[in-house]
Design a protein around this motif. Sequence first.
Motif, PDB file in Angstrom:
ATOM      1  N   SER A 113       0.856  -1.189   0.000  1.00 55.06           N
ATOM      2  CA  SER A 113       0.000   0.000   0.000  1.00 55.06           C
ATOM      3  C   SER A 113       0.885   1.229   0.000  1.00 55.06           C
ATOM      4  N   SER A 114       0.268   2.389  -0.186  1.00 50.63           N
ATOM      5  CA  SER A 114       1.026   3.643  -0.126  1.00 50.63           C
ATOM      6  C   SER A 114       0.134   4.747   0.397  1.00 50.63           C
ATOM      7  N   ASP A 115       0.770   5.845   0.764  1.00 56.91           N
ATOM      8  CA  ASP A 115       0.009   6.985   1.258  1.00 56.91           C
ATOM      9  C   ASP A 115      -0.744   7.703   0.148  1.00 56.91           C
ATOM     10  N   GLU A 116      -0.528   7.319  -1.116  1.00 54.00           N
ATOM     11  CA  GLU A 116      -1.258   7.879  -2.248  1.00 54.00           C
ATOM     12  C   GLU A 116      -2.384   6.940  -2.704  1.00 54.00           C
ATOM     13  N   ASP A 117      -2.557   5.812  -2.016  1.00 55.68           N
ATOM     14  CA  ASP A 117      -3.559   4.797  -2.386  1.00 55.68           C
ATOM     15  C   ASP A 117      -3.291   4.217  -3.766  1.00 55.68           C
TER      16      ASP A 117
ATOM     17  N   ASN B 253      -6.858  10.272 -16.820  1.00 61.05           N
ATOM     18  CA  ASN B 253      -6.257   9.169 -16.083  1.00 61.05           C
ATOM     19  C   ASN B 253      -5.907   9.559 -14.651  1.00 61.05           C
ATOM     20  N   GLU B 254      -5.720  10.837 -14.410  1.00 56.73           N
ATOM     21  CA  GLU B 254      -5.438  11.295 -13.056  1.00 56.73           C
ATOM     22  C   GLU B 254      -6.661  11.208 -12.143  1.00 56.73           C
ATOM     23  N   HIS B 255      -7.854  11.076 -12.753  1.00 56.61           N
ATOM     24  CA  HIS B 255      -9.089  11.198 -11.961  1.00 56.61           C
ATOM     25  C   HIS B 255     -10.044  10.017 -12.055  1.00 56.61           C
ATOM     26  N   VAL B 256      -9.884   9.156 -13.053  1.00 56.14           N
ATOM     27  CA  VAL B 256     -10.858   8.080 -13.237  1.00 56.14           C
ATOM     28  C   VAL B 256     -11.022   7.251 -11.971  1.00 56.14           C
TER      29      VAL B 256
ATOM     30  N   TYR C 183       0.475  10.665 -12.350  1.00 49.51           N
ATOM     31  CA  TYR C 183       1.622  11.501 -12.005  1.00 49.51           C
ATOM     32  C   TYR C 183       1.467  12.089 -10.606  1.00 49.51           C
ATOM     33  N   ALA C 184       0.241  12.386 -10.203  1.00 44.07           N
ATOM     34  CA  ALA C 184       0.021  12.973  -8.887  1.00 44.07           C
ATOM     35  C   ALA C 184       0.281  11.987  -7.754  1.00 44.07           C
ATOM     36  N   ALA C 185       0.352  10.694  -8.082  1.00 45.56           N
ATOM     37  CA  ALA C 185       0.560   9.668  -7.044  1.00 45.56           C
ATOM     38  C   ALA C 185       2.014   9.232  -6.936  1.00 45.56           C
ATOM     39  N   MET C 186       2.912   9.884  -7.679  1.00 43.78           N
ATOM     40  CA  MET C 186       4.323   9.523  -7.613  1.00 43.78           C
ATOM     41  C   MET C 186       4.945  10.009  -6.302  1.00 43.78           C
ATOM     42  N   ASP C 187       6.150   9.545  -6.046  1.00 48.38           N
ATOM     43  CA  ASP C 187       6.879   9.876  -4.818  1.00 48.38           C
ATOM     44  C   ASP C 187       6.106   9.450  -3.576  1.00 48.38           C
TER      45      ASP C 187
ATOM     46  N   ASN D  39      12.199  -2.412  -6.964  1.00 45.81           N
ATOM     47  CA  ASN D  39      13.531  -1.876  -7.235  1.00 45.81           C
ATOM     48  C   ASN D  39      13.448  -0.440  -7.743  1.00 45.81           C
ATOM     49  N   GLU D  40      12.398   0.248  -7.340  1.00 45.60           N
ATOM     50  CA  GLU D  40      12.150   1.602  -7.835  1.00 45.60           C
ATOM     51  C   GLU D  40      13.264   2.576  -7.445  1.00 45.60           C
ATOM     52  N   ASP D  41      13.903   2.356  -6.295  1.00 37.25           N
ATOM     53  CA  ASP D  41      14.980   3.242  -5.877  1.00 37.25           C
ATOM     54  C   ASP D  41      16.140   3.221  -6.865  1.00 37.25           C
ATOM     55  N   ASP D  42      16.335   2.099  -7.546  1.00 38.87           N
ATOM     56  CA  ASP D  42      17.431   1.987  -8.515  1.00 38.87           C
ATOM     57  C   ASP D  42      17.019   2.438  -9.912  1.00 38.87           C
ATOM     58  N   HIS D  43      15.874   1.955 -10.401  1.00 49.43           N
ATOM     59  CA  HIS D  43      15.520   2.269 -11.795  1.00 49.43           C
ATOM     60  C   HIS D  43      14.582   3.464 -11.937  1.00 49.43           C
ATOM     61  N   GLY D  44      13.873   3.851 -10.892  1.00 50.62           N
ATOM     62  CA  GLY D  44      13.019   5.028 -10.936  1.00 50.62           C
ATOM     63  C   GLY D  44      11.818   4.923 -11.857  1.00 50.62           C
ATOM     64  N   LEU D  45      11.396   3.721 -12.187  1.00 47.69           N
ATOM     65  CA  LEU D  45      10.336   3.542 -13.177  1.00 47.69           C
ATOM     66  C   LEU D  45       8.942   3.506 -12.539  1.00 47.69           C
ATOM     67  N   TYR D  46       7.993   4.127 -13.237  1.00 40.42           N
ATOM     68  CA  TYR D  46       6.576   3.992 -12.946  1.00 40.42           C
ATOM     69  C   TYR D  46       5.892   3.516 -14.226  1.00 40.42           C
ATOM     70  N   PRO D  47       5.002   2.535 -14.138  1.00 41.44           N
ATOM     71  CA  PRO D  47       4.436   1.956 -15.351  1.00 41.44           C
ATOM     72  C   PRO D  47       3.382   2.848 -16.009  1.00 41.44           C
ATOM     73  N   ARG D  48       3.132   2.545 -17.258  1.00 41.61           N
ATOM     74  CA  ARG D  48       2.073   3.198 -18.037  1.00 41.61           C
ATOM     75  C   ARG D  48       0.763   3.171 -17.255  1.00 41.61           C
TER      76      ARG D  48
END
Length: 387
Positions: free
Chosen positions: A141-145, A314-317, A166-170, A153-162
């Motif tokens: 889970s995350s604080d962005e739901d 996509n930010e709101h659906v 964008y508002a839920a990153m970090d 391995n996001e700390d190494d590659h920094g990838l977020y999938p399609r």
Amino acid sequence: MSEDICVVVPTIRNHECMRQYFENAHTHGFDLDRLFVVLVTEDFCDTDAMAEMLSDAGVSGVVFDGEARAEWFDQQGIAEYDHLIPEASHAQTSFGLLYLWANDFEYGVFIDDDTLPHEDVDFFGTHMANLAFEGEIETVSSDEDWVNVLYQNEDDHGLYPRGYPYAAMDETVETATTYVDDVVASQGLWTNVPDLDAVRILMDGDLQGQAQTRTDETDFGEDFVAAEGNYLTVCSMNLAFRREVVPAFYQLPMDDNEWDVGRFDDIWSGLFLKRACDVLGKQIYNGDPLCEHNKAPRSTFSDLTNEVHGLELNEHVYEEIDAVGDDADSYADVFEAMGERLTEGDFSDWENGAFLNYCGEFMLDWLDCLDELAANETDRVPATADD
């Protein structure tokens, strides 16, 4: 246990990839007699070659180009719903869902034609084991739901999938252990070319629609589920599911619409499915079996053109659908609540907001179509296609 799995492959380029999936089954002792393959293609493709490939492999299946799909709709008595399947779009996987539903398959598997199985893993067997899984598993889970399916391995590659907002990153990620006993979908992840949107591919410095950053098996750890109330991206390139989810798993009419919105068909269908799972107490299993994603080079800007018209939506659906369906007791009821929310909503503050109203209408038509298929079941004519 003959032909209980409907394998749906949208393909216009490389149907031959399926030979390696069949070989993988042979290698690992998976019974190919369980598979029935539906190749969804276009009128300009060589359907005879596709049928020959299935015959050579000794695997049952059919090939549906546009003309054959139209004939199938007529045969099933549902021609009025043929608009549900867009032209020349990956969302034609919805046709496979209809075929599965009409023919009472217990399971479905989506495979994209730019993927290959990992030789050391039983592709079909692992998906079936995931769907049957009962026990303890990591929950994320995350604080962005929102859960980034590449979080391990996001700390190494920094990838977020399609499809990841964008508002839920970090986000701040939390993991725990939970017990699951009702898995209805198994999402296999991918090595080599990550499944990114065009903006993220550009930021990764790639103009050929792929990505400079690649993933391998070391980027993935334990299998996991997203916690209740948390959304995730669901990619249909490597996905197995139970028949029961079909009413809530429609792949929306992308590409062939007046707003030119594309590339969110599987992403938004995944949101609908996750919402239904949360309401009904079901789970989506993520991780193995990995597949090798060999996305062909193409203009990143072409993908951007297809995606940009839907990026704000996509930010709101997920926020819209998360507000409805709490009291539903079936996939169809949850999906109807979500469809009505989108049909009736005022989304004029967002670019191309009317597209959501359009999608809502198609969602309600989808449920009507499934009902019609069920009503016509006793009078159904056997399907024909190029075989």
